[in-house]
Enzyme design. Structure first.
Site, PDB file in Angstrom:
ATOM      1  N   SER A 151      42.990  44.959  16.496  1.00 21.72           N
ATOM      2  CA  SER A 151      44.141  44.414  17.230  1.00 21.72           C
ATOM      3  C   SER A 151      44.350  45.342  18.408  1.00 21.72           C
ATOM      4  CB  SER A 151      45.372  44.467  16.313  1.00 21.72           C
ATOM      5  OG  SER A 151      46.566  44.366  17.072  1.00 21.72           O
ATOM      6  N   TYR A 164      50.916  48.108   9.745  1.00 21.94           N
ATOM      7  CA  TYR A 164      49.917  47.306  10.472  1.00 21.94           C
ATOM      8  C   TYR A 164      49.241  48.173  11.533  1.00 21.94           C
ATOM      9  CZ  TYR A 164      47.873  43.303  12.972  1.00 21.94           C
ATOM     10  OH  TYR A 164      46.994  42.419  13.559  1.00 21.94           O
TER      11      TYR A 164
HETATM   12  P1  NAD Z   1      45.456  34.372   9.644  1.00 22.74           P
HETATM   13  O1  NAD Z   1      46.677  34.702   8.884  1.00 22.74           O
HETATM   14  O2  NAD Z   1      45.093  32.959   9.863  1.00 22.74           O
HETATM   15  O3  NAD Z   1      44.175  35.102   9.021  1.00 22.74           O
HETATM   16  C1  NAD Z   1      44.211  36.132   8.079  1.00 22.74           C
HETATM   17  C2  NAD Z   1      43.309  35.721   6.943  1.00 22.74           C
HETATM   18  O4  NAD Z   1      43.187  36.813   6.019  1.00 22.74           O
HETATM   19  C3  NAD Z   1      43.885  34.530   6.160  1.00 22.74           C
HETATM   20  O5  NAD Z   1      42.880  33.563   5.973  1.00 22.74           O
HETATM   21  C4  NAD Z   1      44.291  35.150   4.839  1.00 22.74           C
HETATM   22  O6  NAD Z   1      44.229  34.251   3.741  1.00 22.74           O
HETATM   23  C5  NAD Z   1      43.257  36.257   4.713  1.00 22.74           C
HETATM   24  N1  NAD Z   1      43.646  37.272   3.749  1.00 22.74           N
HETATM   25  C6  NAD Z   1      44.853  37.845   3.584  1.00 22.74           C
HETATM   26  N2  NAD Z   1      44.822  38.703   2.548  1.00 22.74           N
HETATM   27  C7  NAD Z   1      43.557  38.664   2.048  1.00 22.74           C
HETATM   28  C8  NAD Z   1      42.910  39.320   0.985  1.00 22.74           C
HETATM   29  N3  NAD Z   1      43.567  40.196   0.212  1.00 22.74           N
HETATM   30  N4  NAD Z   1      41.602  39.043   0.747  1.00 22.74           N
HETATM   31  C9  NAD Z   1      40.933  38.153   1.519  1.00 22.74           C
HETATM   32  N5  NAD Z   1      41.512  37.499   2.555  1.00 22.74           N
HETATM   33  C10 NAD Z   1      42.801  37.757   2.810  1.00 22.74           C
HETATM   34  O7  NAD Z   1      45.642  35.097  11.060  1.00 22.74           O
HETATM   35  P2  NAD Z   1      44.547  35.537  12.125  1.00 22.74           P
HETATM   36  O8  NAD Z   1      45.305  35.796  13.367  1.00 22.74           O
HETATM   37  O9  NAD Z   1      43.401  34.633  12.146  1.00 22.74           O
HETATM   38  O10 NAD Z   1      44.121  36.978  11.550  1.00 22.74           O
HETATM   39  C11 NAD Z   1      42.773  37.368  11.394  1.00 22.74           C
HETATM   40  C12 NAD Z   1      42.643  38.827  11.768  1.00 22.74           C
HETATM   41  O11 NAD Z   1      42.928  38.963  13.168  1.00 22.74           O
HETATM   42  C13 NAD Z   1      43.615  39.764  11.051  1.00 22.74           C
HETATM   43  O12 NAD Z   1      42.946  40.936  10.662  1.00 22.74           O
HETATM   44  C14 NAD Z   1      44.649  40.070  12.108  1.00 22.74           C
HETATM   45  O13 NAD Z   1      45.268  41.317  11.915  1.00 22.74           O
HETATM   46  C15 NAD Z   1      43.788  40.054  13.350  1.00 22.74           C
HETATM   47  N6  NAD Z   1      44.543  39.895  14.589  1.00 22.74           N
HETATM   48  C16 NAD Z   1      45.214  38.751  14.855  1.00 22.74           C
HETATM   49  C17 NAD Z   1      45.932  38.656  16.050  1.00 22.74           C
HETATM   50  C18 NAD Z   1      46.695  37.433  16.430  1.00 22.74           C
HETATM   51  O14 NAD Z   1      47.467  37.476  17.407  1.00 22.74           O
HETATM   52  N7  NAD Z   1      46.531  36.309  15.749  1.00 22.74           N
HETATM   53  C19 NAD Z   1      45.958  39.712  16.939  1.00 22.74           C
HETATM   54  C20 NAD Z   1      45.260  40.873  16.618  1.00 22.74           C
HETATM   55  C21 NAD Z   1      44.544  40.955  15.440  1.00 22.74           C
END
Ligand code: NAD
Length: 270
Positions: A151, A164
């Site tokens: 992130s 986080y």
């Molecule tokens: P999201 O919530 O759709 O994806 C997160 C995924 O992780 C979900 O499918 C969830 O079921 C899974 N998950 C949670 N706990 C878990 C576990 N214990 N075991 C296996 N899977 C698990 O949101 P996203 O934005 O697609 O997030 C994906 C990644 O991107 C994350 O690491 C998040 O921190 C990172 N991220 C997202 C953003 C944003 O703005 N969306 C920005 C920076 C980083």
């Protein structure tokens, strides 16, 4: 483009958001994709279907997509996830540590179980998966690729999201450490650091036009990113086009890390 023809990839948290877009992109690039999911089998089925649709459009030999349930924070689950993938395919080429969660609270009120859970999923989970992947890569020889999803908060502080921010900074460091430790064995480790991307983790501001406008107003490019824009960078980093890149973090953030306050001069006299 089909830069990942025949490659076997495991994506953690692959059933929604960035993970889903990445599964679809990798299938489109010719890879076999193991989609790890934790809780919702329904979401996972939708992702599998979408990935298979893409893959059946472009591939004659059929699709290798599969679902694999498991909690990345749990060592036994992670071992089983890898065992299932290796049983199905015999080898893994690429691991994408994408699973992540967040918990919001002023730090002085943060409950320890919330802190522990965020660190367990985002950092311990990535470590457990990376360790299994490295063991496999070393056993079979020939190297491999590990990609992490941090992130912009790998480096930018995030008040009220201390676990986080700490987990993502730790994950950045974990990636660089593994990259250095295993560069000699042909294992490349890189990181993608997204800005604000329209996915379920951001449902709160995505469902509120005023909040979404506020988010967009902070982004130099004037809009949140799309999951497929992150998936595209994962695909590049996984491919041989990135053969000489290791230990790097690529920020994919519409300019969020450019210090938007400096867009117009204010700190020097004119
Ligand atoms: P999201 O919530 O759709 O994806 C997160 C995924 O992780 C979900 O499918 C969830 O079921 C899974 N998950 C949670 N706990 C878990 C576990 N214990 N075991 C296996 N899977 C698990 O949101 P996203 O934005 O697609 O997030 C994906 C990644 O991107 C994350 O690491 C998040 O921190 C990172 N991220 C997202 C953003 C944003 O703005 N969306 C920005 C920076 C980083």
């Amino acid at each position: 483009m089909r830069r990942l023809e025949g490659k076997n990839v495991l994506i953690t948290g692959g059933s929604t958001g960035i993970g889903r877009a990445t599964a679809i992109r990798f299938a489109n690039e010719g890879a076999n994709v193991a989609i790890n999911y934790h809780a919702s089998e329904t979401e996972a089925e939708i992702t599998l279907e979408e990935a298979q649709k893409t893959c059946s459009l472009i591939r004659e030999k059929g699709c290798g997509e599969m679902l694999v349930q498991g909690d990345v924070a749990n060592e036994g689950d992670v071992k089983r996830i890898f065992a299932e993938v290796l049983k199905a395919w015999g080898r893994l080429d690429i691991l994408i540590n994408n699973a992540g969660i967040q918990a919001a609270s002023p730090t002085h009120e943060m409950a320890m179980d919330a802190y522990d859970r965020v660190l367990a999923v985002n950092l311990r989970g990535a470590f457990l998966c990376a360790r299994e992947a490295v063991r496999h890569f070393l056993d079979r020889g020939g190297g491999g690729v590990i990609l992490n999803n941090t992130s912009i908060h790998e480096t930018i502080p995030k008040p009220q999201y201390a676990p986080y921010a700490a987990s993502k900074a730790g994950l950045g460091s974990l990636g660089r450490t593994l990259a250095l430790e295993y560069a000699g064995q042909g294992i490349r480790v890189n990181t993608v650091a997204p800005g604000a991307i329209a996915t379920p983790i951001n449902q709160e501001w995505m469902d509120d036009p005023e909040k979404e406008a506020l988010v967009a107003g902070h982004i130099p490019m004037g809009r949140p990113g799309e999951p497929k824009e992150i998936a595209a960078v994962f695909a590049f980093l996984a491919s041989d086009e990135a053969a000489y890149i290791t230990g790097q973090t690529i920020y994919v953030d519409g300019g969020l890390t450019l210090y938007a306050d400096f867009r117009t001069p204010w700190s020097s006299g004119s």
